[in-house]
Design a protein around this motif. Structure first.
Motif, mmCIF file in Angstrom:
data_model
loop_
_atom_site.group_PDB
_atom_site.id
_atom_site.type_symbol
_atom_site.label_atom_id
_atom_site.label_comp_id
_atom_site.label_asym_id
_atom_site.label_seq_id
_atom_site.Cartn_x
_atom_site.Cartn_y
_atom_site.Cartn_z
ATOM 1 N N SER A 408 -19.081 -38.315 -15.571
ATOM 2 C CA SER A 408 -20.127 -38.304 -16.602
ATOM 3 C C SER A 408 -19.573 -38.628 -17.983
ATOM 4 N N SER A 409 -18.288 -38.447 -18.179
ATOM 5 C CA SER A 409 -17.674 -38.758 -19.477
ATOM 6 C C SER A 409 -17.285 -40.224 -19.600
ATOM 7 N N GLY A 410 -17.550 -41.011 -18.560
ATOM 8 C CA GLY A 410 -17.273 -42.432 -18.622
ATOM 9 C C GLY A 410 -16.034 -42.854 -17.899
ATOM 10 N N LEU A 411 -15.352 -41.939 -17.182
ATOM 11 C CA LEU A 411 -14.142 -42.293 -16.441
ATOM 12 C C LEU A 411 -14.478 -42.554 -14.990
ATOM 13 N N ASN A 412 -13.595 -43.232 -14.342
ATOM 14 C CA ASN A 412 -13.688 -43.410 -12.892
ATOM 15 C C ASN A 412 -12.869 -42.319 -12.234
ATOM 16 N N ALA A 413 -13.500 -41.500 -11.395
ATOM 17 C CA ALA A 413 -12.810 -40.369 -10.750
ATOM 18 C C ALA A 413 -13.183 -40.337 -9.286
ATOM 19 N N GLU A 414 -12.217 -40.237 -8.429
ATOM 20 C CA GLU A 414 -12.427 -40.169 -6.991
ATOM 21 C C GLU A 414 -11.535 -39.072 -6.411
ATOM 22 N N ILE A 415 -12.019 -38.418 -5.338
ATOM 23 C CA ILE A 415 -11.255 -37.382 -4.627
ATOM 24 C C ILE A 415 -10.904 -37.905 -3.257
ATOM 25 N N GLY A 416 -9.655 -37.842 -2.935
ATOM 26 C CA GLY A 416 -9.202 -38.282 -1.629
ATOM 27 C C GLY A 416 -8.250 -37.286 -1.001
ATOM 28 N N SER A 417 -7.953 -37.488 0.261
ATOM 29 C CA SER A 417 -7.023 -36.628 1.025
ATOM 30 C C SER A 417 -7.430 -35.163 0.944
ATOM 31 N N VAL A 418 -8.724 -34.893 1.123
ATOM 32 C CA VAL A 418 -9.239 -33.531 1.033
ATOM 33 C C VAL A 418 -8.876 -32.777 2.321
ATOM 34 N N VAL A 419 -8.336 -31.551 2.129
ATOM 35 C CA VAL A 419 -7.986 -30.697 3.271
ATOM 36 C C VAL A 419 -8.618 -29.322 3.028
ATOM 37 N N ASN A 420 -9.446 -28.879 3.953
ATOM 38 C CA ASN A 420 -10.062 -27.559 3.861
ATOM 39 C C ASN A 420 -9.170 -26.543 4.592
ATOM 40 N N GLU A 421 -8.771 -25.480 3.906
ATOM 41 C CA GLU A 421 -7.917 -24.437 4.470
ATOM 42 C C GLU A 421 -8.650 -23.097 4.369
ATOM 43 N N ALA A 422 -8.047 -22.093 4.967
ATOM 44 C CA ALA A 422 -8.661 -20.767 4.946
ATOM 45 C C ALA A 422 -8.713 -20.208 3.531
ATOM 46 N N SER A 423 -7.695 -20.557 2.746
ATOM 47 C CA SER A 423 -7.635 -20.047 1.377
ATOM 48 C C SER A 423 -8.412 -20.896 0.396
ATOM 49 N N GLY A 424 -8.952 -22.045 0.817
ATOM 50 C CA GLY A 424 -9.708 -22.912 -0.081
ATOM 51 C C GLY A 424 -9.601 -24.372 0.337
ATOM 52 N N ALA A 425 -9.641 -25.268 -0.653
ATOM 53 C CA ALA A 425 -9.584 -26.725 -0.404
ATOM 54 C C ALA A 425 -8.609 -27.361 -1.370
ATOM 55 N N ARG A 426 -7.878 -28.349 -0.862
ATOM 56 C CA ARG A 426 -6.983 -29.100 -1.751
ATOM 57 C C ARG A 426 -7.232 -30.592 -1.520
ATOM 58 N N GLY A 427 -6.964 -31.331 -2.591
ATOM 59 C CA GLY A 427 -7.179 -32.798 -2.507
ATOM 60 C C GLY A 427 -6.477 -33.496 -3.628
ATOM 61 N N ARG A 428 -6.621 -34.825 -3.619
ATOM 62 C CA ARG A 428 -5.977 -35.665 -4.631
ATOM 63 C C ARG A 428 -7.065 -36.339 -5.467
ATOM 64 N N LEU A 429 -7.038 -36.048 -6.784
ATOM 65 C CA LEU A 429 -8.014 -36.587 -7.721
ATOM 66 C C LEU A 429 -7.388 -37.774 -8.457
ATOM 67 N N THR A 430 -7.997 -38.940 -8.292
ATOM 68 C CA THR A 430 -7.498 -40.183 -8.955
ATOM 69 C C THR A 430 -8.458 -40.500 -10.100
ATOM 70 N N ILE A 431 -7.876 -40.637 -11.329
ATOM 71 C CA ILE A 431 -8.663 -40.825 -12.539
ATOM 72 C C ILE A 431 -8.218 -42.126 -13.214
ATOM 73 N N SER A 432 -9.189 -42.933 -13.563
ATOM 74 C CA SER A 432 -8.918 -44.147 -14.373
ATOM 75 C C SER A 432 -10.138 -44.338 -15.254
ATOM 76 N N GLY A 433 -9.985 -45.161 -16.285
ATOM 77 C CA GLY A 433 -11.159 -45.324 -17.143
ATOM 78 C C GLY A 433 -11.011 -46.394 -18.164
ATOM 79 N N GLY A 434 -12.048 -46.549 -19.018
ATOM 80 C CA GLY A 434 -12.049 -47.536 -20.070
ATOM 81 C C GLY A 434 -12.536 -48.879 -19.580
#
Length: 434
Positions: A408-434
């Motif tokens: 919403s701030s004008g950047l390109n953001a994508e989440i990849g390699s999401v892994v759901n675990e018992a303690s929560g979720a982890r993933g890789r956030l790729t940010i680019s913009g302009g």
């Protein structure tokens, strides 16, 4: 079917200037094959027109025959071949052959023969009266005016004579014609006996036409012509009147008459052309064309004004964004913008590491329950202009909320390699913009 109406005024001639309606005509109506369909003797123009009306005939081709002594025959020896030059030289070539001022004479040009061009000369005033007499007939359009004697068939003879009451019409194989009193034929015998060329011939063949009664009455004259020794006269009886012979000769091309309707008396401007029935349709088509052209011009002007307004609006927006650019105008603003965009794409994203970290930190600070979000590793690629962050949260919704805030701030953001675990979720956030 095409019809021809041959009309010949008969004497005594009416006052053509003030009372042409009283003039009487002999006439013959023939069809396309040359057969006589109707004829009349000493009828008025009104009677002839009524005959055409009763037979439902339209656009009949009218052939007018004027007395042969009204048109003088002469030769014009002109070396030029182009019609324009021939007509320019014509008055000078025949002036000495005429007994009146050349400016008062109408000249009609005929075919070119061995001795020069055949020419018919008619007094202008008389030609105007004859032309008016035969114009504007109902159901008939004037096609030509001829001297009546010029329509005599000569064929294999050297001369043709047609007895016509007190007068006689004559025509030669050379194309000459004349008209004289019958009593003067005997004096003209010596002229008839002259060979048509310089060659030596034993006899001159003469064809004498006339009704049987006229031939019988003029037997003494015919015998006198034959007594000259050189003339050989053959007699040909006509069934009704000389006009039948003239019409037959002209229809079957047995003569080469000169059409007197030339120059100022030409028929091209008489309004009786073949296009006349189509004039209303042509007028409507021309009007429609002009209206269509007017509409197209109006639409063109309107669209041009609209285009000018859009150009002014586009330049106002561009000048607001680039106030220092004075070279760009409405004609090249599109090309300039496309070049700038293409250059920006080639140079890649314009957000550096610090900018991406700043924006990512702002979104993280605004994230509800941010204490449960952990940053494990951060990597930045300058060539790609990307910031890659390994994240861990107690649920995927918080990771997604962070991505949405960055987008919403004008950047390109994508989440990849999401892994759901018992303690929560982890993933890789790729940010680019302009």
């Amino acid at each position: 079917m095409s019809y021809r109406l041959y009309t010949r005024p008969v004497p005594p001639f009416a006052d053509l200037a003030s009372d042409p309606e009283t003039q009487l005509f002999n006439w013959v109506l023939i069809d396309a094959s040359g057969d006589i369909q109707a004829q009349g003797v000493r009828d008025t123009r009104e009677h002839i027109e009524q005959t055409l009306t009763q037979n439902a005939l339209e656009n009949v081709r009218l052939i007018g025959l004027i007395p042969g002594d009204e048109a003088l025959f002469c030769f014009a020896d002109i070396p030029a071949k182009q019609a324009r030059f021939v007509r320019q030289a014509l008055p000078f070539a025949v002036e000495e052959q005429l007994a009146q001022d050349i400016d008062t004479v109408h000249l009609a040009l005929g075919n070119r023969e061995e001795h020069g061009f055949r020419v018919a000369a008619v007094d202008h005033q008389r030609m105007g009266l004859w032309s008016e007499l035969f114009r504007d007939w109902h159901h008939a359009r004037l096609e030509a005016l001829y001297a009546d004697a010029s329509l005599l068939p000569v064929s294999e003879h050297d001369w043709a004579i047609c007895l016509d009451g007190d007068s006689a019409m004559l025509a030669s194989r050379q194309g000459e014609w004349l008209k004289m009193q019958v009593g003067n034929l005997a004096m003209f015998a010596e002229t008839l006996a002259l060979p048509p060329t310089d060659e030596v011939i034993a006899e001159v063949r003469v064809a004498a036409f006339g009704t049987q009664d006229e031939l019988d009455q003029q037997q003494a004259l015919i015998a006198g012509l034959q007594c000259s020794g050189r003339l050989v006269v053959s007699q040909h009886a006509l069934e009704l009147m000389p006009l039948e012979l003239l019409a037959h000769s002209h229809h079957h091309h047995l003569c080469t008459p000169i059409n007197l309707c030339q120059g100022s008396y030409a028929l091209s401007g008489d309004g009786k052309s073949a296009l006349r029935p189509w004039r209303p349709a042509i007028a409507v088509a021309c009007l429609w064309f002009l209206l269509q052209v007017g509409i197209e011009i109006g639409l063109g002007v309107y669209h041009q004004q609209e285009a000018d307004d859009f150009n002014e609006q586009a330049m106002a927006i561009y000048q607001k964004a680039f106030p220092s650019d004075t070279r760009t105008h409405a004609g090249n603003v599109r090309r300039v913008l496309e070049g700038q965009l293409r250059l920006a794409q080639q140079e890649g994203p314009n957000a550096d590491f610090l900018t991406l970290m700043k924006l990512a930190g702002q979104q993280y600070a605004q994230l509800p329950g941010k204490e449960s979000v952990e940053f494990n590793t951060i990597n930045y690629s300058r060539s790609r202009g990307q910031l890659v962050v390994d994240l861990k949260a107690d649920n995927f919704a918080k990771l997604n909320a962070l991505r949405s805030g960055l987008t919403s701030s004008g950047l390109n953001a994508e989440i990849g390699s999401v892994v759901n675990e018992a303690s929560g979720a982890r993933g890789r956030l790729t940010i680019s913009g302009g």
